[in-house]
Design an enzyme around this catalytic site. Structure first.
Site, PDB file in Angstrom:
ATOM      1  CD  GLU A  82       0.900  -3.117 -10.560  1.00 58.11           C
ATOM      2  OE1 GLU A  82       0.481  -4.191 -10.087  1.00 58.11           O
ATOM      3  OE2 GLU A  82       1.456  -3.059 -11.670  1.00 58.11           O
ATOM      4  CG  ASP A 139       8.303  -5.042  -9.547  1.00 58.19           C
ATOM      5  OD1 ASP A 139       7.771  -4.323 -10.399  1.00 58.19           O
ATOM      6  OD2 ASP A 139       8.071  -6.260  -9.427  1.00 58.19           O
TER       7      ASP A 139
HETATM    8  O1  FUB Z   1       6.517  -7.811 -10.602  1.00 55.73           O
HETATM    9  C1  FUB Z   1       5.188  -8.252 -10.416  1.00 55.73           C
HETATM   10  C2  FUB Z   1       4.247  -7.114 -10.369  1.00 55.73           C
HETATM   11  O2  FUB Z   1       4.332  -6.349 -11.560  1.00 55.73           O
HETATM   12  C3  FUB Z   1       4.502  -6.119  -9.274  1.00 55.73           C
HETATM   13  O3  FUB Z   1       4.120  -6.545  -8.018  1.00 55.73           O
HETATM   14  C4  FUB Z   1       3.736  -4.978  -9.807  1.00 55.73           C
HETATM   15  O4  FUB Z   1       3.958  -3.754  -9.174  1.00 55.73           O
HETATM   16  C5  FUB Z   1       4.154  -4.975 -11.266  1.00 55.73           C
HETATM   17  O5  FUB Z   1       5.369  -4.308 -11.456  1.00 55.73           O
END
Ligand code: FUB
Length: 307
Positions: free
Chosen positions: A208, A12
């Site tokens: 997301e 991320d």
């Molecule tokens: O790293 C945890 C979660 O996985 C992140 O918040 C999301 O975007 C995904 O990458």
């Protein structure tokens, strides 16, 4: 392509140019016995490191500045320090991060996950956020800050004609510590209809990992499509949108999640992202990578393949 960071697992990546250097604010993945599930419980991170580099030449060193924040330091947190971001304004630096509170609800100070900051040329700052399924964005359909526990888990709206849920965006106050206004939905329009992308359009709907960058005066809102594993984007004339869907930035990488940031450095544009190559495909043990991206004459981002 070799990962940029190999001393620990990282994911991320939110990259920014601060004081002439690239600074990277990633999640810090770690081994866990938690069984993989669609709620993301196996992503059980407990601290953050910050990294910097003066050059994106593959041979250039990337400095690990060590742990900058950990679960034990944050009284309201129970677990899962997920994707962070950072910003600077008026000589101060700010770290934004999501984690579960003691009741298991993800919070950033607001709700849900994946905060991404954007400071516009006029100095106004915005925070984008939100994520479906384990990220709980679908629990807020009754209103901002109105949590509906019945939507918890790997769920999202579905059905003919049902619009997709948008990420959220709000302008930040001058001190960067609060929203200056009610947050709004980020709307992504399908170019063929001019109407919002539908919930069942999993190849294009927001899932997301929001990010915002500006290129040639246009606003580029980019994101992960989650269960279809694309990094996609839309283009708009305002940081609030609406954004017209523009295509894919990156095809699926090895691993379930895909997450990114886009930054200009020394006149070239760079995509920071992650994959699971170093862990040989373990979904929650990811590594940050970087690759150059290009725009065509119409401002469309040329789709990249994972390397
Ligand atoms: O790293 C945890 C979660 O996985 C992140 O918040 C999301 O975007 C995904 O990458």
């Amino acid at each position: 392509m070799a990962p940029l960071i190999t001393n620990i697992y990282t994911a991320d990546p939110s990259a920014h140019v601060f004081e002439g250097k690239i600074y990277i604010y990633p999640s810090h993945d770690r081994e866990t016995d938690i069984q993989f599930n669609d709620n993301g419980d196996q992503y059980d991170m407990a601290d953050y490191h910050v990294f910097s580099t003066e050059s994106l030449d593959p041979a250039a060193p990337v400095v690990d500045h060590g742990v900058v924040l950990k679960t034990e330091d944050i009284p309201w947190v129970s677990k899962q320090l997920w994707a962070p971001d950072a910003a600077t304004k008026n000589g101060k630096y700010y770290l934004y991060f999501p984690a579960r509170d003691k009741e298991g609800i993800f919070r950033i100070g607001s709700y849900s996950i994946d905060p991404a900051t954007f400071v516009d040329d006029d100095g106004e700052a915005y925070l984008y956020f939100g994520g479906l399924w384990g990220g709980q964005l679908q629990c807020y359909q009754k209103g901002h800050n109105v949590f509906d526990a019945s939507w918890q888990g790997p769920k999202e709206p579905t059905g003919e004609g049902v619009p997709s849920l948008g990420a959220r965006v709000g302008k930040l106050t001058e001190d960067m510590r609060q929203f200056a206004e009610e947050v709004r939905d980020v709307v992504i329009l399908a170019p063929e209809t001019g109407k919002p992308i539908l919930a069942d359009d999993h190849d294009r709907r927001f899932f997301e990992a929001a990010w915002m960058h500006k290129y040639n005066g246009k606003y580029y809102f980019s994101y992960s499509t989650g269960d279809t594993h694309y990094l996609a984007y839309g283009i708009g004339d305002s940081p609030y949108g609406p954004f017209t869907y523009g295509g894919r930035i990156l095809e699926p990488v090895l691993g379930w999640t895909t997450h990114h940031s886009i930054v200009e450095f020394k006149g070239r544009w760079w995509l920071f992202h992650h994959d699971c190559e170093l862990s040989k495909g373990v979904d929650h043990l990811r590594s940050v990578k970087v690759k150059e991206i290009f725009y065509d004459k119409d401002g469309k981002i040329v789709t990249e393949k994972p390397e």
